[in-house]
Design an enzyme around this catalytic site. Sequence first.
Site, mmCIF file in Angstrom:
data_model
loop_
_atom_site.group_PDB
_atom_site.id
_atom_site.type_symbol
_atom_site.label_atom_id
_atom_site.label_comp_id
_atom_site.label_asym_id
_atom_site.label_seq_id
_atom_site.Cartn_x
_atom_site.Cartn_y
_atom_site.Cartn_z
ATOM 1 N N TYR A 39 -2.951 5.799 6.427
ATOM 2 C CA TYR A 39 -2.435 5.067 7.679
ATOM 3 C C TYR A 39 -0.754 4.700 7.848
ATOM 4 O O TYR A 39 -0.001 4.775 8.541
ATOM 5 C CB TYR A 39 -2.948 3.580 7.962
ATOM 6 C CG TYR A 39 -4.152 3.467 8.752
ATOM 7 C CD1 TYR A 39 -5.157 4.811 8.918
ATOM 8 C CD2 TYR A 39 -5.364 2.278 8.303
ATOM 9 C CE1 TYR A 39 -6.478 4.529 8.879
ATOM 10 C CE2 TYR A 39 -6.117 2.125 9.404
ATOM 11 C CZ TYR A 39 -7.283 3.444 9.340
ATOM 12 O OH TYR A 39 -7.991 2.828 10.148
ATOM 13 N N CYS A 70 -6.540 -3.840 4.749
ATOM 14 C CA CYS A 70 -5.710 -3.470 4.978
ATOM 15 C C CYS A 70 -4.404 -3.465 5.642
ATOM 16 O O CYS A 70 -4.318 -3.681 6.604
ATOM 17 C CB CYS A 70 -5.936 -1.309 5.320
ATOM 18 S SG CYS A 70 -4.651 -0.362 6.214
ATOM 19 N N CYS A 180 -0.603 -3.046 -0.619
ATOM 20 C CA CYS A 180 -1.131 -2.085 0.120
ATOM 21 C C CYS A 180 -2.506 -1.836 -0.774
ATOM 22 O O CYS A 180 -2.503 -2.436 -1.716
ATOM 23 C CB CYS A 180 -0.557 -1.054 0.113
ATOM 24 S SG CYS A 180 -1.209 0.649 0.145
ATOM 25 N N HIS A 182 -5.103 -0.162 -1.724
ATOM 26 C CA HIS A 182 -4.630 1.052 -2.857
ATOM 27 C C HIS A 182 -4.227 0.483 -3.569
ATOM 28 O O HIS A 182 -4.652 1.587 -5.199
ATOM 29 C CB HIS A 182 -4.043 2.457 -2.028
ATOM 30 C CG HIS A 182 -4.748 2.923 -0.896
ATOM 31 N ND1 HIS A 182 -4.879 2.502 0.121
ATOM 32 C CD2 HIS A 182 -5.848 3.172 -1.654
ATOM 33 C CE1 HIS A 182 -6.278 3.668 1.080
ATOM 34 N NE2 HIS A 182 -6.761 4.571 0.101
HETATM 35 N N1 DGL Z 1 -4.973 0.486 2.064
HETATM 36 C C1 DGL Z 1 -4.297 0.383 3.142
HETATM 37 C C2 DGL Z 1 -3.479 -0.713 2.730
HETATM 38 O O1 DGL Z 1 -3.541 -1.807 2.418
HETATM 39 C C3 DGL Z 1 -2.589 1.636 3.543
HETATM 40 C C4 DGL Z 1 -3.140 2.808 2.846
HETATM 41 C C5 DGL Z 1 -2.933 4.245 3.670
HETATM 42 O O2 DGL Z 1 -1.209 4.180 3.649
HETATM 43 O O3 DGL Z 1 -4.029 4.814 4.500
HETATM 44 O O4 DGL Z 1 -1.954 -0.957 3.065
#
Ligand code: DGL
Length: 259
Positions: A39, A70, A180, A182
């Site tokens: 995203y 997210c 983020c 991830h």
């Molecule tokens: N995990 C997402 C966040 O916390 C974003 C990762 C993505 O770029 O899709 O911002």
Amino acid sequence: MNIGIFDSGIGGITLLHQALLTLPKENYLFYADVDHVPYGTKTRQQVIEYVDEVIGFMVEHDCKAVVIACNTATSAAAALMREKYQIPIIGIEPAVKPAVEQHSGKRVMVVATPLTVREEKLKNLVARVDSEHLVDLLALPRLVGFAEAGEFDTPEVEQYLREELAPFDLENYSELVLGCTHFNYFKDSFAKIFKNRIRMIDGSEGTVNQLKRVLEQNNQLEDNEGSVQYFESGREIVSAEGLERIAKLHRRLDEMKKL
Ligand code: DGL
């Protein structure tokens, strides 16, 4: 009823992991939007469309609340989605405030996706809590791809992080905000590069506490056996191989939690 938790991909498992500790007797529906990941490098409008589709799916699947696990989706779409849907929508945000409060005289680095770094929501948050101008923002988009490929503590990850962090004097920092979801998978690499001199903080715990408060207020806490159904963009993961892949991610997060 279910609690829906979603992210563009595996990052949201960090929030689910925390929710299972705090609210183990709930039924969860976890949704990774793998058809649209990442995203963070898309436009705001694209992310709004993706998030709308996911929340629609959750409403249809008997969710009493939705957690946007997210940071990117929260910054781009949470306010709009709260106008559209009736159920509570709780969104994770970079934990800038607690990091600034505990900064011990040094600087605070916030790492996130490019869209989160660009969006007004984060800029406004920093303006509100960073009266001493201690916060620096850095986008690390490639970490999302590394995580989705299951590449965590490889030399390529370390080299990427060293290159991106090269312009900063790392000794000046005491706090690293993982903005983020991830990025929680890379705590060991961050700890190595910052030579263990930083505290790492993310918004999972605060978000889950907020979820708990909302369910309490609405009298919606449940006392079930507790379960999790996993979906990839609307397709349920049922294969033993797919579920083992997820179990492995939970085990990695257990390790990362100790750092
Ligand atoms: N995990 C997402 C966040 O916390 C974003 C990762 C993505 O770029 O899709 O911002």
